[in-house]
Motif scaffolding. Sequence first.
Motif, short mmCIF file in Angstrom:
data_model
loop_
_atom_site.label_atom_id
_atom_site.label_comp_id
_atom_site.label_asym_id
_atom_site.label_seq_id
_atom_site.Cartn_x
_atom_site.Cartn_y
_atom_site.Cartn_z
N ILE A 46 0.85 -1.20 0.00
CA ILE A 46 0.00 0.00 0.00
C ILE A 46 0.88 1.25 0.00
O ILE A 46 0.58 2.25 -0.64
CB ILE A 46 -0.95 -0.03 1.21
CG1 ILE A 46 -2.08 -1.02 0.95
CG2 ILE A 46 -1.52 1.36 1.52
CD1 ILE A 46 -2.97 -1.30 2.14
N CYS A 47 1.99 1.15 0.75
CA CYS A 47 2.96 2.25 0.79
C CYS A 47 3.45 2.59 -0.62
O CYS A 47 3.58 3.75 -1.00
CB CYS A 47 4.16 1.78 1.58
SG CYS A 47 4.72 2.94 2.71
N VAL A 48 3.74 1.55 -1.39
CA VAL A 48 4.22 1.72 -2.76
C VAL A 48 3.15 2.39 -3.61
O VAL A 48 3.44 3.27 -4.42
CB VAL A 48 4.63 0.36 -3.37
CG1 VAL A 48 5.05 0.51 -4.82
CG2 VAL A 48 5.76 -0.28 -2.57
N VAL A 49 1.89 1.99 -3.41
CA VAL A 49 0.78 2.59 -4.15
C VAL A 49 0.66 4.07 -3.82
O VAL A 49 0.52 4.93 -4.70
CB VAL A 49 -0.56 1.88 -3.83
CG1 VAL A 49 -1.73 2.61 -4.46
CG2 VAL A 49 -0.52 0.43 -4.31
N ARG A 50 0.74 4.39 -2.53
CA ARG A 50 0.54 5.78 -2.10
C ARG A 50 1.63 6.73 -2.58
O ARG A 50 1.38 7.92 -2.74
CB ARG A 50 0.44 5.83 -0.56
CG ARG A 50 -0.88 5.29 -0.04
CD ARG A 50 -0.96 5.38 1.48
NE ARG A 50 -2.25 4.89 1.94
CZ ARG A 50 -2.57 4.72 3.21
NH1 ARG A 50 -1.69 5.02 4.16
NH2 ARG A 50 -3.76 4.28 3.56
N MET A 51 2.81 6.21 -2.78
CA MET A 51 3.85 7.11 -3.25
C MET A 51 3.88 7.20 -4.76
O MET A 51 4.76 7.81 -5.35
CB MET A 51 5.23 6.70 -2.70
CG MET A 51 5.75 5.40 -3.20
SD MET A 51 7.31 5.02 -2.36
CE MET A 51 7.74 3.49 -3.17
N ALA A 75 -5.34 0.62 -4.41
CA ALA A 75 -4.98 0.86 -5.82
C ALA A 75 -6.09 1.62 -6.54
O ALA A 75 -5.82 2.52 -7.33
CB ALA A 75 -4.70 -0.47 -6.52
N MET A 76 -7.35 1.29 -6.24
CA MET A 76 -8.46 2.01 -6.87
C MET A 76 -8.53 3.45 -6.37
O MET A 76 -8.87 4.37 -7.13
CB MET A 76 -9.79 1.29 -6.59
CG MET A 76 -9.95 -0.01 -7.35
SD MET A 76 -11.57 -0.81 -7.11
CE MET A 76 -12.64 0.30 -8.03
N CYS A 77 -8.19 3.66 -5.11
CA CYS A 77 -8.19 5.02 -4.57
C CYS A 77 -7.11 5.88 -5.22
O CYS A 77 -7.25 7.10 -5.30
CB CYS A 77 -7.97 5.00 -3.05
SG CYS A 77 -9.39 4.40 -2.10
N TYR A 78 -6.05 5.23 -5.69
CA TYR A 78 -4.95 5.96 -6.33
C TYR A 78 -4.93 5.77 -7.85
O TYR A 78 -3.94 6.04 -8.51
CB TYR A 78 -3.61 5.54 -5.72
CG TYR A 78 -3.35 6.19 -4.39
CD1 TYR A 78 -2.54 7.31 -4.29
CD2 TYR A 78 -3.96 5.72 -3.23
CE1 TYR A 78 -2.32 7.93 -3.06
CE2 TYR A 78 -3.76 6.34 -2.00
CZ TYR A 78 -2.93 7.44 -1.93
OH TYR A 78 -2.74 8.06 -0.70
#
Length: 399
Positions: free
Chosen positions: A140-145, A174-177
């Motif tokens: 999730i960290c990877v997605v957020r950055m 992933a959908m949020c980003y």
Amino acid sequence: INDPSELVRTKTAELIVTLLECIGESQHYSFRLTNASALLTSTLNQVSQGAASTLFPFSLRAVPFSSQEMIKQLVQTAIETIAKLTNEMSDEHGKATEIERLSNFLAGLAHLPHGASAIREFVSSLLPLVKESSSATLAICVVRMGSTTELESIASELLKKGNKWECFRLAREAMCYADHSTAHLIMSAISSMTSDIETSRWLTSLTCISSAEKDVSHSISTSLALLHQAITHIKSISGDPSRFAFQVAFLQLRIRFLSHLSTLISHFRSPWIPSSCGIASACNDLRNVSSQYGLLCGGEMRGIRVHVPSSRMICFACQVACSLAIYISSSLITPDVQLVLTQTSQTSDDNHDELLTICKVILKELDTKSPRSLCTLLQQLVLPLHYPVDFFKHRTPSR
């Protein structure tokens, strides 16, 4: 901070961060940065691995008062600690707990100003740890950055572990980003794994949505069909339909926006002069969609409440997209062009070609307001959407 007792370490960590906040409230900017950075760095250098992982969640409160360098040091220390835990700690349960605690810190940091950029500098160190630990929180960290590098392969590894809840958490993020390719890979897999019919319908709807969004820039018509399917699946879930009122309303507005935008694009793609009536009608429809987004954002649509500020921001962004499409489209219909369009509609077929030529000359002279460039501008609004947190709020798969 090195006490064997978890309770003592936690209380001590909380006191240290409270002190950091007091320093942070100092009116002297340079004083607060220097001292907060020095205190936290000194503390982290002296504590054991377990105590460090206890301190990190509390240190998020101190980040707003921290310099970019201090944030980078926090990230580096957290990643190094995770690496040590992954390679050296034999207690699997204890390792998972400590890694999850540090991963939550990094994931929380990615939400804060400068946090994602600080983490992004260490992405080469973070990606191998994500694979080794199979931690959804680290992923999730990877997605957020904003890094999608190898994310699908990470998702595949998580799916092999068979933990559907962890997989769902990653797909939801992933959908949020707007990383709908990763979301679709996961949602399509776990929707076929579940035996519960109601959960399966919810996951199938999310699969349709992620599939629609990942390909929306290539085929609006296909995406619209998939979004309609998603609504059908959501409405087929038994129980109180109000649980999914926000999701249905949000998807219906998404469908309307894409439909009207597609209509405008088709007008400007036409080899003939764009129809002013058709453009005006589509613009009016978009105004209505914009106002509906406003009602949804303000919680005034059929009693639907939007709880999370980021969800309201996404609704506001959709309003801006509607307004921008209207502005781009309306800018073509200047008085001169409107006069020629009116004359064209009133003339016989014999003069049609000549007037059409005049229209083309005028449109060319308008430079950026030509149908070709306007069409390109409108197409840029056909983007995969960041889905709001509230979209997943009313129902999630059971653990």
